[in-house]
Design a protein around this motif. Structure first.
Motif, PDB file in Angstrom:
ATOM      1  N   GLY A 192       0.812  -1.225   0.000  1.00 20.96           N
ATOM      2  CA  GLY A 192       0.000   0.000   0.000  1.00 20.96           C
ATOM      3  C   GLY A 192       0.842   1.270   0.000  1.00 20.96           C
ATOM      4  O   GLY A 192       1.906   1.314   0.603  1.00 20.96           O
ATOM      5  N   ASP A 222      -8.316  -1.066   0.640  1.00 21.09           N
ATOM      6  CA  ASP A 222      -8.228  -0.443  -0.695  1.00 21.09           C
ATOM      7  C   ASP A 222      -7.126  -1.077  -1.534  1.00 21.09           C
ATOM      8  O   ASP A 222      -7.085  -0.892  -2.745  1.00 21.09           O
ATOM      9  CB  ASP A 222      -7.959   1.064  -0.554  1.00 21.09           C
ATOM     10  N   ASN A 223      -6.234  -1.819  -0.859  1.00 23.12           N
ATOM     11  CA  ASN A 223      -5.129  -2.445  -1.595  1.00 23.12           C
ATOM     12  C   ASN A 223      -5.393  -3.915  -1.880  1.00 23.12           C
ATOM     13  O   ASN A 223      -4.543  -4.595  -2.447  1.00 23.12           O
ATOM     14  CB  ASN A 223      -3.826  -2.275  -0.795  1.00 23.12           C
ATOM     15  N   SER A 272      -2.468   4.466   3.021  1.00 18.69           N
ATOM     16  CA  SER A 272      -3.688   3.990   2.333  1.00 18.69           C
ATOM     17  C   SER A 272      -4.392   2.962   3.219  1.00 18.69           C
ATOM     18  O   SER A 272      -3.753   2.287   4.034  1.00 18.69           O
ATOM     19  CB  SER A 272      -3.292   3.351   1.003  1.00 18.69           C
TER      20      SER A 272
END
Ligand SMILES: CN(C)c1nc(=O)c2c([nH]1)N([C@@H]1O[C@H](COP(=O)(O)OP(=O)(O)O)[C@@H](O)[C@H]1O)CN2C
Length: 183
Positions: A17, A25-26, A21
């Motif tokens: 990431g 989301d990764n 982040s």
């Protein structure tokens, strides 16, 4: 005609990431497959796990189960954990172990205990790579033991493996997560 697998499986990729982040989301949903031919086409198409940048993961889970503790199918479960010291393990060894674990999963190698399997994760890290097999109920000690024994036999992994509940891993202090079982 293609040879159908008993379950449909989903490949996820976790990318290292960008600083700050959000973890989720990764976590990227790459694709899914449900035949032997499509498994091999995918496996031969993607980068070998040992070639991934440190901080990356591959996860292969039954379709619809997200490779995260919070998923309904994972939250009461846990994982068998295999660790690989990078200094003592070749890339070929980690790739071969990962492939054998995948073949156990898609080939339903655990008999009637296969229904407790959620998926498998490989974590590529700077010092210690990890492969884990996640099951859905940490209380099913006999089934979990059977699964662990078959995984060790099929992979030829000789060091110890430990099973830990995700609820313990989440609050782990270092690598001191509580070990429910050892093989
Ligand atoms: C929904 N949610 C946020 C969330 N849900 C999750 O399911 C989940 C996380 N977060 N994980 C986060 O990655 C860190 C490294 O774990 P690692 O297993 O990569 O191992 P390393 O410490 O990088 O070797 C964990 O400490 C955790 O922050 C990990 N994880 C599975």
């Amino acid at each position: 005609p293609k040879h159908p697998l008993q379950n449909q499986w989903q490949l996820w990729y976790f990318r290292p990431g960008a600083r700050g982040s959000a973890w989720e989301d990764n976590l990227l949903d790459v694709t899914h497959f449900d035949t032997v031919e499509d498994f091999w086409a995918l496996y031969n198409h993607i980068e070998l796990a040992s070639h991934l940048n440190a901080g990356s993961d591959y996860s292969v889970f039954k379709y619809g189960i997200r490779p995260m503790w919070e998923d309904e199918k994972n939250k009461a479960g846990g994982r068998w954990l295999f660790t690989f010291n990078k200094k003592a393990t070749s890339g070929r060894q980690i790739d071969e172990t990962w492939l054998e674990v995948l073949l156990c999963l898609i080939g339903e190698a655990f008999g009637e205990d296969s229904d407790q399997i959620c998926g498998a994760v490989i974590n590529i890290r700077a010092k210690m790579d990890k492969i884990s097999v996640w099951t859905n109920d940490f209380k099913r000690v006999q089934s979990i033991t059977n699964i662990g024994k078959i995984l060790k036999q099929r992979t030829g992994y000789t060091p110890g493996i430990t099973y830990e509940a995700h609820s313990d891993t989440i609050v782990k202090t270092g690598s001191m997560a509580k070990h429910l079982l050892q093989l």
